[in-house]
Design a protein around this motif. Structure first.
Motif, short mmCIF file in Angstrom:
data_model
loop_
_atom_site.label_atom_id
_atom_site.label_comp_id
_atom_site.label_asym_id
_atom_site.label_seq_id
_atom_site.Cartn_x
_atom_site.Cartn_y
_atom_site.Cartn_z
N GLY A 16 0.84 -1.19 0.00
CA GLY A 16 0.00 0.00 0.00
C GLY A 16 0.87 1.24 0.00
N ASN A 17 0.67 2.11 1.00
CA ASN A 17 1.47 3.33 1.10
C ASN A 17 2.54 3.22 2.18
N PHE A 18 2.94 2.00 2.51
CA PHE A 18 3.84 1.76 3.64
C PHE A 18 5.04 0.94 3.20
N GLN A 19 6.24 1.34 3.62
CA GLN A 19 7.46 0.61 3.28
C GLN A 19 7.76 -0.46 4.33
N VAL A 20 8.18 -1.62 3.88
CA VAL A 20 8.51 -2.74 4.77
C VAL A 20 9.89 -3.30 4.39
N GLY A 21 10.41 -4.16 5.26
CA GLY A 21 11.61 -4.91 4.97
C GLY A 21 11.22 -6.35 4.66
N ARG A 22 11.43 -6.78 3.41
CA ARG A 22 11.05 -8.15 3.02
C ARG A 22 12.18 -9.11 3.31
N ALA A 48 0.39 12.79 11.79
CA ALA A 48 -1.07 12.85 11.92
C ALA A 48 -1.77 12.68 10.58
N ASN A 49 -1.10 13.09 9.50
CA ASN A 49 -1.72 12.96 8.17
C ASN A 49 -1.24 11.72 7.42
N GLU A 50 -0.53 10.82 8.10
CA GLU A 50 -0.05 9.58 7.48
C GLU A 50 -0.72 8.40 8.16
N ASN A 51 -1.23 7.48 7.36
CA ASN A 51 -1.90 6.30 7.91
C ASN A 51 -1.60 5.09 7.04
N LEU A 52 -1.67 3.92 7.66
CA LEU A 52 -1.56 2.67 6.91
C LEU A 52 -2.88 2.43 6.19
N ASP A 53 -2.82 2.28 4.89
CA ASP A 53 -4.02 1.97 4.11
C ASP A 53 -3.66 0.95 3.04
#
Length: 291
Positions: A16-22, A48-53
């Motif tokens: 989505g809009n979130f970075q992860v470590g694979r 405050a204006n950033e969310n996991l979606d």
């Protein structure tokens, strides 16, 4: 962990809009036991204006296991499940023949600064369960077996090991356990594990055969039956693995199967909108390739 077969580093990926470590799959190691996929989410501080979606997306042929260290996520799926997961609890969703779910920041956190940190696994299903009916279960943190032994704090998050069994309803022989220590200790797990095994270091460090290993990687052992390592004070590690399947598991995007033709069918079903949707959700993640 007397002999290290492989060291797998985190590689940047997006959900989505979130970075992860694979961490899994890796080009030289596609699975550890039945675990075919592992993302390390965060640690991240969201404004405050950033969310996991993570918009609705489909799965087949696997179970997802979500486990948080910090933050909260709302899960919604096409069988009607809605559950908020917080640190120490487990979300276990079995896709089977097909499910669609979304993962989002809860409404009450969406306009505040918040943290998010956790792990998400995909666990392959035995061949006879690959087309089972989809299901979802949420296990609260206080239901997870926890104990202290030789100044090490254990939690058996899923599966069977150490003479204990987690309430997470897994489909094959596996384990996923947390080990913490306040003072430097030897963690000798010899005889407690089976199948293939890997170690994820969340914080602190471990020492194996004179070599020190830190976070942001998994260590895969050749011999789970001889798993032992020294833990630095203040370390937290996770050991996971189990019996591998007799058949190879193939992955196409979010789909897992022992049959490549089944992957093609799932892809076509998603492209042509034949999967059910979570109630109240309208947007979706498109298949990331030619349709």
């Amino acid at each position: 962990m007397s002999t290290i077969e492989m060291i797998i580093p985190e590689r940047a990926a997006g959900i989505g809009n979130f970075q992860v470590g694979r961490l899994l799959p890796f080009r030289q190691k596609r699975a550890v036991g039945p675990f075919v996929f592992l993302d390390h989410m965060g640690p991240a501080t969201l404004a405050a204006n950033e969310n996991l979606d993570v918009l609705p997306h489909p799965h087949i042929g696997l179970s997802t296991l979500t486990y948080l260290f910090e933050g909260a996520i709302i899960h919604r799926d096409s069988i009607g499940s809605v559950a908020e997961i917080q640190p120490g609890a487990v979300n276990w969703m079995t896709a089977g023949k097909g499910v669609v779910h979304s993962e989002r920041t809860p409404e009450y956190l969406r306009n505040t600064e918040k943290k998010l940190h956790g792990l998400q696994f995909w666990v392959g299903l035995p061949k006879e369960y690959e087309e089972t009916e989809p299901s979802f279960i949420h296990i609260e943190a206080d239901k997870i077996p926890a104990w202290t032994e030789d100044h090490l704090q254990f939690r058996l998050i899923a599966g069977e090991a150490f003479g204990r069994k987690s309430p997470v309803p897994v489909f094959s022989r596996l384990y996923f356990a947390e080990i913490k220590c306040n003072t430097a200790r030897l963690a000798d797990l010899s005889g407690a594990l089976y199948g293939e095994s890997a170690l994820f270091i969340l914080e602190g460090a471990v020492r194996i055969e004179g070599i020190t290993y830190g976070p942001d990687q998994i260590l895969v052992t050749k011999e789970s039956q001889r798993c032992s390592f020294e833990m630095e004070a203040g370390s937290t590690v996770y050991v996971f693995g189990g019996d591998p399947f007799a058949e190879e598991r193939y992955i196409d995007w979010n789909f897992v199967s022992s049959d490549k033709n089944r992957l093609l069918a799932a892809r076509e079903d998603w492209i042509h909108q034949r999967f059910p949707m979570p109630p109240g959700e309208t947007e979706t993640v498109p298949y990331p390739g030619p349709g």
